[in-house]
Design a protein around this motif. Structure first.
Motif, PDB file in Angstrom:
ATOM      1  N   ILE A   1      -6.603   6.745   1.218  1.00 47.25           N
ATOM      2  CA  ILE A   1      -6.909   7.346  -0.145  1.00 47.25           C
ATOM      3  C   ILE A   1      -7.446   6.309  -1.133  1.00 47.25           C
ATOM      4  O   ILE A   1      -8.368   6.328  -2.018  1.00 47.25           O
ATOM      5  CB  ILE A   1      -5.506   8.003  -0.715  1.00 47.25           C
ATOM      6  CG1 ILE A   1      -4.955   8.962   0.312  1.00 47.25           C
ATOM      7  CG2 ILE A   1      -5.778   8.160  -2.227  1.00 47.25           C
ATOM      8  CD1 ILE A   1      -3.524   9.409  -0.249  1.00 47.25           C
ATOM      9  N   HIS A   2      -6.781   5.294  -1.061  1.00 46.65           N
ATOM     10  CA  HIS A   2      -7.198   3.825  -1.842  1.00 46.65           C
ATOM     11  C   HIS A   2      -8.170   2.953  -1.533  1.00 46.65           C
ATOM     12  O   HIS A   2      -8.032   2.000  -0.816  1.00 46.65           O
ATOM     13  CB  HIS A   2      -5.988   3.114  -2.334  1.00 46.65           C
ATOM     14  CG  HIS A   2      -4.919   4.104  -3.216  1.00 46.65           C
ATOM     15  ND1 HIS A   2      -4.024   4.617  -2.435  1.00 46.65           N
ATOM     16  CD2 HIS A   2      -4.737   4.229  -4.386  1.00 46.65           C
ATOM     17  CE1 HIS A   2      -3.101   5.448  -3.316  1.00 46.65           C
ATOM     18  NE2 HIS A   2      -3.628   5.206  -4.556  1.00 46.65           N
ATOM     19  N   HIS A   3      -9.375   3.302  -1.063  1.00 47.78           N
ATOM     20  CA  HIS A   3     -10.407   2.910  -0.419  1.00 47.78           C
ATOM     21  C   HIS A   3     -10.942   1.378  -1.120  1.00 47.78           C
ATOM     22  O   HIS A   3     -10.979   0.540  -0.352  1.00 47.78           O
ATOM     23  CB  HIS A   3     -11.829   3.836  -0.363  1.00 47.78           C
ATOM     24  CG  HIS A   3     -11.756   4.944   0.425  1.00 47.78           C
ATOM     25  ND1 HIS A   3     -11.003   6.208  -0.222  1.00 47.78           N
ATOM     26  CD2 HIS A   3     -11.913   5.309   1.578  1.00 47.78           C
ATOM     27  CE1 HIS A   3     -11.150   7.102   0.651  1.00 47.78           C
ATOM     28  NE2 HIS A   3     -11.570   6.535   1.986  1.00 47.78           N
ATOM     29  N   ASP A   4     -10.848   1.362  -2.507  1.00 50.33           N
ATOM     30  CA  ASP A   4     -11.484   0.282  -3.124  1.00 50.33           C
ATOM     31  C   ASP A   4     -10.484  -0.904  -2.730  1.00 50.33           C
ATOM     32  O   ASP A   4     -10.763  -2.153  -2.531  1.00 50.33           O
ATOM     33  CB  ASP A   4     -11.522   0.426  -4.826  1.00 50.33           C
ATOM     34  CG  ASP A   4     -12.492   1.304  -4.971  1.00 50.33           C
ATOM     35  OD1 ASP A   4     -13.640   1.609  -4.150  1.00 50.33           O
ATOM     36  OD2 ASP A   4     -12.562   1.987  -6.126  1.00 50.33           O
ATOM     37  N   VAL A   5      -9.305  -0.635  -3.024  1.00 49.26           N
ATOM     38  CA  VAL A   5      -8.230  -1.707  -2.682  1.00 49.26           C
ATOM     39  C   VAL A   5      -8.016  -2.080  -1.399  1.00 49.26           C
ATOM     40  O   VAL A   5      -8.122  -3.458  -0.952  1.00 49.26           O
ATOM     41  CB  VAL A   5      -6.722  -0.865  -3.017  1.00 49.26           C
ATOM     42  CG1 VAL A   5      -5.674  -2.126  -2.516  1.00 49.26           C
ATOM     43  CG2 VAL A   5      -6.612  -0.718  -4.416  1.00 49.26           C
TER      44      VAL A   5
ATOM     45  N   PRO B   1     -11.216   0.245   5.169  1.00 51.15           N
ATOM     46  CA  PRO B   1     -11.088   1.518   4.102  1.00 51.15           C
ATOM     47  C   PRO B   1     -11.546   2.836   4.579  1.00 51.15           C
ATOM     48  O   PRO B   1     -11.469   3.763   4.118  1.00 51.15           O
ATOM     49  CB  PRO B   1     -12.020   0.911   3.089  1.00 51.15           C
ATOM     50  CG  PRO B   1     -12.758  -0.131   3.716  1.00 51.15           C
ATOM     51  CD  PRO B   1     -12.124  -0.727   5.011  1.00 51.15           C
TER      52      PRO B   1
ATOM     53  N   ASP C   1      -1.551   5.682   3.095  1.00 56.82           N
ATOM     54  CA  ASP C   1      -2.559   4.696   3.536  1.00 56.82           C
ATOM     55  C   ASP C   1      -2.135   3.835   4.643  1.00 56.82           C
ATOM     56  O   ASP C   1      -2.795   3.523   5.780  1.00 56.82           O
ATOM     57  CB  ASP C   1      -2.844   3.662   2.404  1.00 56.82           C
ATOM     58  CG  ASP C   1      -3.995   4.506   1.456  1.00 56.82           C
ATOM     59  OD1 ASP C   1      -4.602   5.556   1.833  1.00 56.82           O
ATOM     60  OD2 ASP C   1      -4.118   4.174   0.391  1.00 56.82           O
TER      61      ASP C   1
ATOM     62  N   LEU D   1       0.839  -1.195  -0.127  1.00 62.96           N
ATOM     63  CA  LEU D   1       0.157  -0.047   0.163  1.00 62.96           C
ATOM     64  C   LEU D   1       0.704   1.283   0.039  1.00 62.96           C
ATOM     65  O   LEU D   1       1.876   1.129   0.387  1.00 62.96           O
ATOM     66  CB  LEU D   1      -0.897  -0.058   1.100  1.00 62.96           C
ATOM     67  CG  LEU D   1      -1.831  -1.052   1.226  1.00 62.96           C
ATOM     68  CD1 LEU D   1      -2.536  -0.839   2.670  1.00 62.96           C
ATOM     69  CD2 LEU D   1      -2.940  -1.069   0.239  1.00 62.96           C
ATOM     70  N   ALA D   2       0.315   2.226  -0.323  1.00 61.13           N
ATOM     71  CA  ALA D   2       0.835   3.610  -0.293  1.00 61.13           C
ATOM     72  C   ALA D   2       1.301   3.983   1.014  1.00 61.13           C
ATOM     73  O   ALA D   2       0.399   3.726   2.149  1.00 61.13           O
ATOM     74  CB  ALA D   2       0.023   4.814  -0.933  1.00 61.13           C
TER      75      ALA D   2
END
Length: 405
Positions: free
Chosen positions: A327-331, A321, A240, A236-237
């Motif tokens: 930021i990347h909720h879907d992942v 999430p 996140d 992940l970033a």
């Protein structure tokens, strides 16, 4: 012939007749091969069943090279389609009973769903590997015996308002500088010094605060290392990663503390030392957090979870999430959903006691309940920082409870 011989002869004759009837009943009426059941109103084999269906759907006109006198057997049934089809019709096979392609597919889907329901649940190889990675990361970062933790004595002077009793000692630990990479948004460098005890007060408020702070810091360190041991988390970033850790830290700490909780005594057994809820009271925490938290620990402990279930709870909490700053909720949502499925399948496949179907929703309810206490915990930590004269909280703890992303 005596009576015994007559009885044996009669039994052999009856057995032979029954075998003959069974053999006749299992013979294809078209070709004489072994029948698999009634198909289109006649007892046939799979081959003749498929041949009749294809012939009726194709509407092809077959012609016999021998004027329609072929004798159909299982050895020559493919040589003359005309006579084979005529034989199918003569034994009673009906075109009207042939299902459409859509109806056949619908029926097959129903059969597959029924088999899936009847089939005992089983973890896939991928799900097994997910569990293995989680358990390995947990085992490396959960010090149940606190063998790597240096305790120092607590000077307990219990006041009359205490409702829980126990004995404990306070830890002393230095922070690991490598944790800074996960909390890089903090403007204050992580301290590597030991805590100093605050001034004792007559009402015993804050007397255990440095000890609770030490213990909290030690747990935070281990939880960060737990997250770092997961490939999906490292992928992940960084923003996140920080948001997930800050949002889930209190919840994962409570899950881990619950593994140390003795429901008979109401104490947390941290290796050779024991802590009670009264220690949190004397650290400055208030009852409207501690009362529901105590009840929560009893509720969760009474579920009698296995280690794998505790570990999956931690992972589900981590990959949430909806945490602030994500930021990347879907992942992250997909990761959490997959973990929830693994937990459900694990319970269904590994648990045997009656009522196991209730365990999964009860675990999810416990996770939801912790969310309601998470914000209150942060508020109380920040309140203690404001009112107590000696700073016993390390910047790592303050970074976790801060609202800044």
């Amino acid at each position: 012939m005596n009576e015994v011989q007559e009885r044996e002869s009669s039994e052999r004759q009856n057995s032979a007749e029954n075998n003959e009837k069974e053999w006749v009943a299992n013979v294809c009426q078209v070709c004489g091969d072994r029948a698999t059941g009634h198909h289109f109103h006649a007892m046939t084999c799979e081959g003749c069943k498929g041949f009749f269906r294809r012939s009726m759907k194709q509407a092809t006109v077959f012609r016999c090279p021998r004027q329609g006198v072929c004798v159909i057997t299982k050895f020559n049934r493919r040589e003359c389609q005309a006579c084979r089809l005529r034989k199918c019709q003569s034994v009673g096979m009906l075109k009207d009973l042939i299902m459409s392609d859509e109806a056949v597919e619908k029926r097959r889907s129903q059969i597959r769903r029924k088999r899936e329901v009847e089939r005992p649940p089983c973890l896939s190889s991928l799900q097994e590997s997910v569990i293995e990675e989680l358990v390995n990361a947990h085992d490396k970062t959960f010090d149940a015996t606190f063998s790597h933790f240096q305790f120092r004595p607590i000077d307990r002077d219990l006041n009359p308002m205490s409702v829980w009793k126990g004995t404990a000692s306070c830890p002393r630990v230095a922070l690991n500088a490598e944790m800074d990479e996960f909390l890089s948004s903090s403007s204050t460098p992580i301290s590597t010094s030991h805590y100093s005890c605050p001034v004792e007060r007559k009402d015993n408020v804050f007397t255990t605060l440095p000890h609770i702070a030490d213990l909290t810091t030690y747990m935070i360190q281990n939880i960060i290392n737990f997250a770092k041991g997961l490939h999906s988390f490292r992928a992940l970033a960084i923003d996140d990663q920080i948001s997930l850790l800050k949002g889930a830290m209190f919840e994962i700490m409570q899950i881990r503390f619950n593994m140390l909780f003795n429901a008979k005594t109401g104490n947390w057994e941290c290796g050779s030392q024991t802590y009670c809820m009264d220690d949190a009271v004397r650290a400055g925490f208030q009852r409207h957090l501690l009362d529901p938290l105590m009840q929560y620990h009893y509720t969760l402990r009474n579920l009698q979870l296995q280690e794998v279930e505790y570990v999956l709870m931690q992972a589900i909490s981590l990959f949430s999430p909806e945490r602030p700053g994500v930021i990347h909720h879907d992942v992250i949502d997909r990761l959490q959903e997959n973990l929830a499925i693994v937990l459900k399948v694990h319970i269904d496949s590994k648990r045997t006691k009656p009522g196991k179907h209730l365990l999964y929703p009860k675990i999810l309810a416990c996770l939801t309940e912790m969310r309601t206490m998470n914000e209150e915990y942060s508020k109380q930590v920040l309140h203690i920082v404001d009112i107590q004269p000696d700073n016993s909280f390390d910047p790592l703890i303050l970074e976790v409870v801060s609202k800044d992303p």
